[in-house]
Design an enzyme around this catalytic site. Structure first.
Site, PDB file in Angstrom:
ATOM      1  N   GLY A  90     -16.542   6.122  12.185  1.00  0.00           N
ATOM      2  CA  GLY A  90     -15.831   5.152  12.461  1.00  0.00           C
ATOM      3  C   GLY A  90     -14.651   5.047  11.621  1.00  0.00           C
ATOM      4  O   GLY A  90     -14.719   6.107  10.778  1.00  0.00           O
ATOM      5  N   GLY A  92     -12.910   4.747   8.730  1.00  0.00           N
ATOM      6  CA  GLY A  92     -13.077   4.459   7.273  1.00  0.00           C
ATOM      7  C   GLY A  92     -11.956   4.271   6.483  1.00  0.00           C
ATOM      8  O   GLY A  92     -12.121   3.668   5.392  1.00  0.00           O
ATOM      9  N   ARG A  93     -10.795   4.898   6.604  1.00  0.00           N
ATOM     10  CA  ARG A  93      -9.657   4.687   6.070  1.00  0.00           C
ATOM     11  C   ARG A  93      -8.493   4.505   7.021  1.00  0.00           C
ATOM     12  O   ARG A  93      -7.313   4.802   6.497  1.00  0.00           O
ATOM     13  CB  ARG A  93      -9.626   5.684   4.876  1.00  0.00           C
ATOM     14  CG  ARG A  93      -9.381   7.195   5.857  1.00  0.00           C
ATOM     15  CD  ARG A  93      -8.978   8.150   4.554  1.00  0.00           C
ATOM     16  NE  ARG A  93      -9.109   9.566   5.074  1.00  0.00           N
ATOM     17  CZ  ARG A  93      -8.591  10.622   4.573  1.00  0.00           C
ATOM     18  NH1 ARG A  93      -7.993  10.433   3.324  1.00  0.00           N
ATOM     19  NH2 ARG A  93      -8.489  11.827   5.078  1.00  0.00           N
ATOM     20  N   ARG A 180       0.825   6.876  11.948  1.00  0.00           N
ATOM     21  CA  ARG A 180       1.257   7.924  13.247  1.00  0.00           C
ATOM     22  C   ARG A 180       1.303   7.530  14.678  1.00  0.00           C
ATOM     23  O   ARG A 180       0.797   6.054  14.862  1.00  0.00           O
ATOM     24  CB  ARG A 180       0.061   8.825  13.067  1.00  0.00           C
ATOM     25  CG  ARG A 180      -1.324   8.521  13.581  1.00  0.00           C
ATOM     26  CD  ARG A 180      -2.259   9.655  14.001  1.00  0.00           C
ATOM     27  NE  ARG A 180      -2.481  10.277  12.909  1.00  0.00           N
ATOM     28  CZ  ARG A 180      -3.959   9.858  12.240  1.00  0.00           C
ATOM     29  NH1 ARG A 180      -4.711   8.932  12.788  1.00  0.00           N
ATOM     30  NH2 ARG A 180      -4.327  10.612  11.172  1.00  0.00           N
ATOM     31  N   ARG A 187     -11.775   8.546  21.140  1.00  0.00           N
ATOM     32  CA  ARG A 187     -12.231   9.776  20.809  1.00  0.00           C
ATOM     33  C   ARG A 187     -13.220  10.229  21.722  1.00  0.00           C
ATOM     34  O   ARG A 187     -14.033   9.206  22.182  1.00  0.00           O
ATOM     35  CB  ARG A 187     -12.682  10.031  19.349  1.00  0.00           C
ATOM     36  CG  ARG A 187     -11.518   9.661  18.255  1.00  0.00           C
ATOM     37  CD  ARG A 187     -12.084   9.183  16.959  1.00  0.00           C
ATOM     38  NE  ARG A 187     -11.309   9.321  15.925  1.00  0.00           N
ATOM     39  CZ  ARG A 187     -10.427   8.077  15.637  1.00  0.00           C
ATOM     40  NH1 ARG A 187     -10.551   7.188  16.232  1.00  0.00           N
ATOM     41  NH2 ARG A 187      -9.266   8.404  14.569  1.00  0.00           N
ATOM     42  N   ASP A 256     -15.222  13.708  16.950  1.00  0.00           N
ATOM     43  CA  ASP A 256     -14.477  12.551  16.358  1.00  0.00           C
ATOM     44  C   ASP A 256     -13.153  13.084  16.093  1.00  0.00           C
ATOM     45  O   ASP A 256     -12.094  12.104  15.915  1.00  0.00           O
ATOM     46  CB  ASP A 256     -15.044  11.842  15.249  1.00  0.00           C
ATOM     47  CG  ASP A 256     -15.088  12.704  14.030  1.00  0.00           C
ATOM     48  OD1 ASP A 256     -15.814  13.858  14.355  1.00  0.00           O
ATOM     49  OD2 ASP A 256     -14.656  12.412  13.158  1.00  0.00           O
ATOM     50  N   ASN A 257     -12.701  14.243  16.259  1.00  0.00           N
ATOM     51  CA  ASN A 257     -11.407  14.595  16.214  1.00  0.00           C
ATOM     52  C   ASN A 257     -10.651  15.248  17.269  1.00  0.00           C
ATOM     53  O   ASN A 257      -9.583  15.977  17.332  1.00  0.00           O
ATOM     54  CB  ASN A 257     -11.145  15.886  14.962  1.00  0.00           C
ATOM     55  CG  ASN A 257     -11.448  15.370  13.719  1.00  0.00           C
ATOM     56  OD1 ASN A 257     -11.265  13.918  13.228  1.00  0.00           O
ATOM     57  ND2 ASN A 257     -11.842  15.848  12.559  1.00  0.00           N
ATOM     58  N   ASP A 266      -4.603  13.611  13.168  1.00  0.00           N
ATOM     59  CA  ASP A 266      -5.653  13.660  12.092  1.00  0.00           C
ATOM     60  C   ASP A 266      -5.624  15.116  11.337  1.00  0.00           C
ATOM     61  O   ASP A 266      -6.837  15.573  11.403  1.00  0.00           O
ATOM     62  CB  ASP A 266      -6.952  13.124  12.315  1.00  0.00           C
ATOM     63  CG  ASP A 266      -7.616  12.501  11.125  1.00  0.00           C
ATOM     64  OD1 ASP A 266      -6.868  12.178  10.221  1.00  0.00           O
ATOM     65  OD2 ASP A 266      -8.801  12.064  11.059  1.00  0.00           O
TER      66      ASP A 266
END
Length: 482
Positions: A90, A92-93, A180, A187, A256-257, A266
């Site tokens: 998820g 996270g930052r 961004r 995703r 997830d990317n 990312d």
């Protein structure tokens, strides 16, 4: 008035509800020093007229944009990381901050963050981003865009005044928050999370959301999940082809990317190839070479298989398998187009194009240590029209060897694509703009030592000049219209 008429807010993701994201508060940073703002990207969503103070309020303090999301949303997802399933992922930052329509195209675009503080998905992380990490993302996204790859755009970088401890770089190190601009942050792992909990209803809801906003041409498809899978396969194949043509190694091709719109984002341990090497890896921790340059097609296809597995919960396998079976042809077709674009020549039909592309890869392989990836495409951009430039340039001796004879002969048969581009001053230089790791480190060094941002901004200006000179996006638009 700070917001131009081109600013058209349209916050749509929040309508999916609490099963997809969590409202969060941004970190309260001790400092907000503006280091980079992308006014060209800002103009596409009507935000270029913001003064620096307003820019910092919105992208350093994250005051909501007018008529947009009232609170940031940390998106929920799972994913395979180096092919090991992780249900504890998820945002996270980071978080989704706002959504707006793009000037000219009407595409829905996301403004999302990295390093904006802890969320329910931070686990043991501090939710922060190193300043160096932000600089590296700016560089990667800027060059990939110049080389014609679908990519998020680095929108803003603000230094935040915290000292961070990291195990993979000298610590304490400086901190930053990045924003961004991207087409979507949905995703493959967004679907994986719903499949993990067997929420067929939510998978259908997410499919409908993606089709409505990103693939409206599929609205009347009789098998909407299979039609979406086919579209994502095509978009992912094109992204992969553009990476390979750019000599780009993503480094962490986890599920997830990868996003459903087929854009790269990312940027972590990325690298551009110094020279042709299928075994070249970007991540120091990729000990098995799972995501090496030459294995990126395998990695992307594997990730697509995981997405298809999620969609089996809501449709029959037949259509999904047909979509997956189209990947190889879609990738080969996209790679031919990408290499021809990088060489600046027009297609002569599939058979001739394949022969040229194969000979280009062989020439790169046989060039050995003396031939870097990016200079090869720079020297021969425009095909036969650049023969004099290439044969008088710094790699002329190499190009006269027998290894390049077949490539040069085949290239000579192709017409240049918009040869007027060769009149640009960029092509009067002996070397192209590239980003091998030594230069990335040399651009960071004066920032770290003396807070000198001059070399970085000069590099970004040169990449922008190269983007305008190559004009790959415009060339592609002209081809589509012809």
């Amino acid at each position: 008035m700070s917001f131009t008429p081109a600013y058209r807010p349209d916050p749509r993701f929040q309508a999916l509800g609490g099963d997809f994201a969590d409202p969060v508060q941004p970190a309260d940073f001790p400092e907000t020093a503006l280091r980079f703002r992308n006014d060209r990207a800002a103009a596409t969503v009507g935000l270029e007229a913001l003064d620096d103070a307003a820019w910092i309020r919105h992208f350093g303090r994250f005051d909501p944009l007018p008529d947009n999301q009232s609170v940031p949303l940390a998106m929920r997802y799972h994913g395979h990381q180096f092919r090991v399933y992780n249900p504890d992922l998820g945002d996270g930052r980071g978080f989704l901050f706002a959504q707006a329509r793009e000037r000219g195209t009407d595409r829905l675009l996301d403004l999302a963050t990295k390093g904006s503080g802890q969320t329910p998905w931070s686990r043991a992380g501090d939710g922060r981003l190193t300043l160096k990490g932000g600089v590296r993302e700016i560089l990667a996204a800027t060059l990939l865009e110049a080389l014609g790859a679908p990519t998020s755009r680095a929108f803003s970088l603000i230094e935040t005044g915290e000292a961070l401890t990291r195990g993979d770089e000298p610590s304490p190190t400086r901190s930053a928050v990045l924003t961004r601009l991207s087409h979507s942050h949905i995703r493959f792992g967004t679907f994986q999370r719903l499949a993990y909990f067997e929420r067929r209803d939510l998978i259908v809801r997410l499919i409908d959301h993606v089709v409505e906003l990103y693939y409206p041409e599929l609205a009347d498809a009789p098998d909407r999940p299979a039609a979406l899978m086919e579209a994502v396969v095509a978009a992912s194949a094109r992204l992969l082809a553009r990476w390979m043509a750019a000599g780009f190694v993503h480094g962490v091709l986890n599920t997830d990317n990868m996003v459903v719109t087929g854009e790269s984002f990312d940027y972590g341990p990325w690298r551009f190839l110094p020279r042709n090497d299928p075994n070249f890896t970007a991540a120091y921790f990729d000990h098995q070479g799972l995501y090496s340059f030459g294995r990126q097609p395998e990695a992307v296809f594997w990730n697509l298989q995981q997405l298809a597995a999620c969609l089996t919960l809501v449709t029959d396998q037949q259509g999904l398998l047909a979509a997956l079976n189209g990947f190889s042809d879609a990738y080969r077709t996209a790679l031919r187009a990408a290499i021809l674009d990088r060489l600046g020549v027009r297609s002569r039909g599939a058979e001739a194009d394949i022969e040229l592309v194969n000979s280009a890869f062989r020439a790169l392989a046989e060039g050995g240590e003396g031939l870097r990836w990016e200079p090869f495409f720079f020297d021969w951009f425009g095909g036969e029209a650049s023969t004099g430039r290439a044969m008088d340039g710094p790699r002329a001796e190499l190009y006269r060897t027998e290894n390049f004879e077949i490539f040069r002969r085949r290239l000579a048969a192709f017409d240049p694509d918009w040869p007027e581009r060769l009149a640009d001053p960029v092509f009067q230089r002996p070397e192209p703009e590239e980003l091998i790791i030594e230069e990335v480190e040399s651009l960071w060094a004066p920032i770290a030592a003396e807070d000198d941002w001059g070399p970085l901004h000069a590099k970004l200006d040169r990449i922008e000049s190269a983007r305008r000179a190559y004009d790959l996006g415009a060339a592609g638009d002209k081809k589509a219209a012809s």
